[in-house]
Write an enzyme that holds these catalytic residues in place. Structure first.
Site, PDB file in Angstrom:
ATOM      1  N   LYS A 167     -18.611  62.967  75.105  1.00  0.00           N
ATOM      2  CA  LYS A 167     -19.523  62.850  73.971  1.00  0.00           C
ATOM      3  C   LYS A 167     -20.970  62.953  74.456  1.00  0.00           C
ATOM      4  O   LYS A 167     -21.442  62.091  75.198  1.00  0.00           O
ATOM      5  CB  LYS A 167     -19.331  61.495  73.272  1.00  0.00           C
TER       6      LYS A 167
ATOM      7  N   GLY B 122     -26.558  55.609  80.048  1.00  0.00           N
ATOM      8  CA  GLY B 122     -27.313  55.267  78.839  1.00  0.00           C
ATOM      9  C   GLY B 122     -27.982  53.914  79.021  1.00  0.00           C
ATOM     10  O   GLY B 122     -28.236  53.489  80.153  1.00  0.00           O
TER      11      GLY B 122
ATOM     12  N   THR C 237     -25.923  49.152  75.724  1.00  0.00           N
ATOM     13  CA  THR C 237     -24.719  49.930  75.402  1.00  0.00           C
ATOM     14  C   THR C 237     -23.692  49.773  76.521  1.00  0.00           C
ATOM     15  O   THR C 237     -22.492  49.645  76.250  1.00  0.00           O
ATOM     16  CB  THR C 237     -25.059  51.419  75.222  1.00  0.00           C
TER      17      THR C 237
ATOM     18  N   GLU D 282     -24.148  53.933  84.486  1.00  0.00           N
ATOM     19  CA  GLU D 282     -25.503  54.260  84.961  1.00  0.00           C
ATOM     20  C   GLU D 282     -26.458  53.858  83.846  1.00  0.00           C
ATOM     21  O   GLU D 282     -26.485  54.496  82.786  1.00  0.00           O
ATOM     22  CB  GLU D 282     -25.624  55.764  85.242  1.00  0.00           C
TER      23      GLU D 282
ATOM     24  N   CYS E 209     -34.838  58.353  83.740  1.00  0.00           N
ATOM     25  CA  CYS E 209     -34.485  56.998  84.198  1.00  0.00           C
ATOM     26  C   CYS E 209     -35.142  56.675  85.529  1.00  0.00           C
ATOM     27  O   CYS E 209     -35.277  55.506  85.879  1.00  0.00           O
ATOM     28  CB  CYS E 209     -32.974  56.873  84.298  1.00  0.00           C
TER      29      CYS E 209
ATOM     30  N   GLU F 299     -37.812  47.915  79.509  1.00  0.00           N
ATOM     31  CA  GLU F 299     -37.837  49.371  79.645  1.00  0.00           C
ATOM     32  C   GLU F 299     -38.485  50.003  78.410  1.00  0.00           C
ATOM     33  O   GLU F 299     -38.049  49.759  77.290  1.00  0.00           O
ATOM     34  CB  GLU F 299     -36.406  49.899  79.810  1.00  0.00           C
TER      35      GLU F 299
END
Ligand code: NAD
Length: 511
Positions: free
Chosen positions: A177, A230, A234, A252, A286, A415
């Site tokens: 996805k 992500g 999540t 990750e 990231c 973040e």
């Protein structure tokens, strides 16, 4: 309006619901295509197709998989310009970046793992028994089964293929996805898979939202392993579902990376790289260094040069080759970044440059808009009416530099993932290590010094999965990639990723 389709069992199919979601172009703020609003019914079909394809695909030789994956490499290279253009439109990133980094990296991912699978070897141990006799232990490595791969919007095709390539190369079949925010290049990839004659069911792509499609993949009984990139929140939710099902997990997650600059650094190289490591891809990488710590003797000089360079960055149309900083990926993310700039002000920060959104229509004349949307071969009609400014509703933020904040305020702990950095002075090594390690994240850190001993000392002391010394984003795909603390679990890259998608079995033979 172009409709993206799912790719299940080797075919492009409509979602079971028959419903579609809007896909926005960040540069204009307009809806320009439609995404399947898939759900567990589509995921079930995809998992069935993947399970059916697994016995044949897992028994093909690595050489045979290499041939097919290299056909895909050739097709992505052939369509590089179309894919780069589509990525730029879908994500808002400058097309120059999509051309130089995103799409070439998708090529590199498939090429790397097509070849790596031919070099994966298993261990064997010559065992001496207590009675002086011997035994041989050897390890067999079998593809784990159906793998679930879920990726984010910031580097859409780059990170999607970073998961899919090792999974397929290892002999797994996949239900994948992409982010619903940036689905276009994954859709284009599914067409290339058909052209490359990837056997039906080896890769299945289900489009849609995280709660409907992502969690259905994670919870599916036939999906043995989940590789996810992500946000940390999540990742926690995925672990909550997958852990009791005893699934293998690679996560990750988010970061809040320090960039530590000592006065003895190679100044010009540090300055140019720090502009890049702060604002590449609108700061939506990231690995971007969002907390910049500068040794006090260099602080004022750095501040004035850095602000001058950042102020000169050209924020503009993602499709303009001269653009340095494009559009923010979505309205929701734009609002989040702007709220953090407000928070920084409330926390006492001083905005040295930026700090506001930009209306590009003030800078661009209204003109007839004829550029095609998506990729040229998709033949999508342009959604823009003639004689309107195409950029007036885009989500643009001027690159922002903030000083005067403590290392432990919310702006410096959470973040932001946008074109916003803070700069702070420090005096000693121990002090800056404390600042750097004070966040819950630990993905990457950057360090600028010509002092070799200090570089090694600091590299060992920094709580992060990756340390860049006198460089940034200098990638070697063989190295372990991933974070510590709340930045993730497990490592991607190299043989590590191939091993993740396999199950090991030890065989012991008494001689
Ligand atoms: P996100 O977590 O919102 O979404 C990532 C993916 O997960 C999307 O495909 C989304 O649809 C899906 N998803 C959402 N909810 C889900 C659920 N409940 N179950 C299963 N899947 C679900 O992240 P994002 O906003 O797309 O990406 C930005 C984040 O990604 C940032 O935190 C960034 O640091 C992180 N990131 C990390 C790395 C890394 O390598 N560590 C790389 C890139 C981005």
């Amino acid at each position: 309006m172009l409709k993206i389709e799912n790719y299940i069992g080797g075919e492009l199919v409509t979602p079971a619901s028959g419903e579609y979601l809007d896909n926005f172009e960040p540069g204009t703020g307009d809806v320009y295509s439609l995404i399947p609003d898939s759900d567990d019914r589509d995921v079930n079909l995809a998992a069935d197709a993947a399970r059916a394809a697994f016995p044949a695909w897992s028994s093909t030789s690595p050489e045979a998989r290499f041939e097919i994956l290299m056909r895909l490499v050739g097709l992505i290279e052939r369509d590089l310009e179309d894919l780069a253009r589509a990525e730029s439109i879908d994500n808002g990133k400058p097309i120059s970046l999509a051309r130089a980094v995103d799409i070439p990296r998708a090529v590199a991912n498939f090429r790397f793992y097509a070849t790596a699978a031919m070099h994966l070897s298993n261990e064997s141990y010559d065992t001496v028994r207590p009675d002086g006799g011997r035994a041989i232990n050897y390890t067999l490595r079998h593809p784990i089964g159906v793998a679930g791969c879920i990726s984010p919007w910031n580097l859409p095709l780059y990170l999607f293929t970073w998961k899919i390539a090792p999974a397929i190369a290892a002999g797994c079949t996949v239900v994948a996805k992409p982010s619903e925010v940036t689905p276009m290049t994954a859709f284009m990839l599914s067409k290339l898979c058909i052209e490359a004659e990837l056997p039906p069911g080896v890769l299945n792509i289900v489009h849609g939202t995280g709660p409907k499609v992502g969690s259905a993949i994670v919870a599916h009984k036939d999906v043995a392993a989940i590789s996810f990139t992500g946000g940390t929140k999540t990742g926690e939710e995925i672990a909550r579902i997958a852990a009791p099902m005893l699934k293998k997990l690679s996560l990750e997650l988010g970061g809040k990376n320090p960039n530590i600059i000592f006065a003895d650094c190679n100044y010009e190289e540090m300055l140019a790289t720090t502009v890049r490591s702060s604002f590449s891809n609108q700061g939506e990488i990231c690995l971007c260094g969002s907390r910049i710590f500068v040794e006090r003797p260099l602080y004022e000089r750095f501040k004035s040069d850095f602000v001058a360079r950042v102020s000169a960055l050209k924020v503009g149309d993602p499709l303009d080759s001269a653009t340095d900083v494009g559009a923010i990926v979505s309205k929701q993310h734009f609002d989040k970044i702007m709220s953090y700039i407000e928070l920084a002000k409330q926390e006492g920060g001083t905005i040295l440059c930026g700090g506001h959104s930009i209306d590009l229509s003030a800078e661009m004349p209204i003109e007839a808009e004829t550029r095609p949307v998506g990729s040229v071969p998709l033949g999508a009609p342009t959604p823009h009416s003639a004689l309107r400014n195409p950029h007036s509703n885009g989500w643009y933020i001027q690159p922002t530099v903030i000083e005067g904040l403590s290392h432990d305020c919310r702006t410096n702990l959470e973040e932001i993932f946008g074109p916003v950095v803070t700069i702070m002075p420090f005096d000693t090594e121990d002090e800056v290590i404390g600042y750097a390690n004070s966040v819950r994240y630990g993905l990457s850190a950057t360090l600028w010094t010509e002092n070799l001993s200090r570089a090694h000392r600091m590299a060992a002391a920094l709580e992060s999965g990756i340390v860049w010394i006198n460089c940034w984003l200098l990638r070697d795909l063989r190295t372990p990639f991933g974070g510590v603390k709340d930045s993730g679990v497990g490592r991607e890259g190299g043989f590590e990723a191939l091993r993740f998608f396999t199950e090991e079995k030890n065989v012991c033979i008494k001689i």
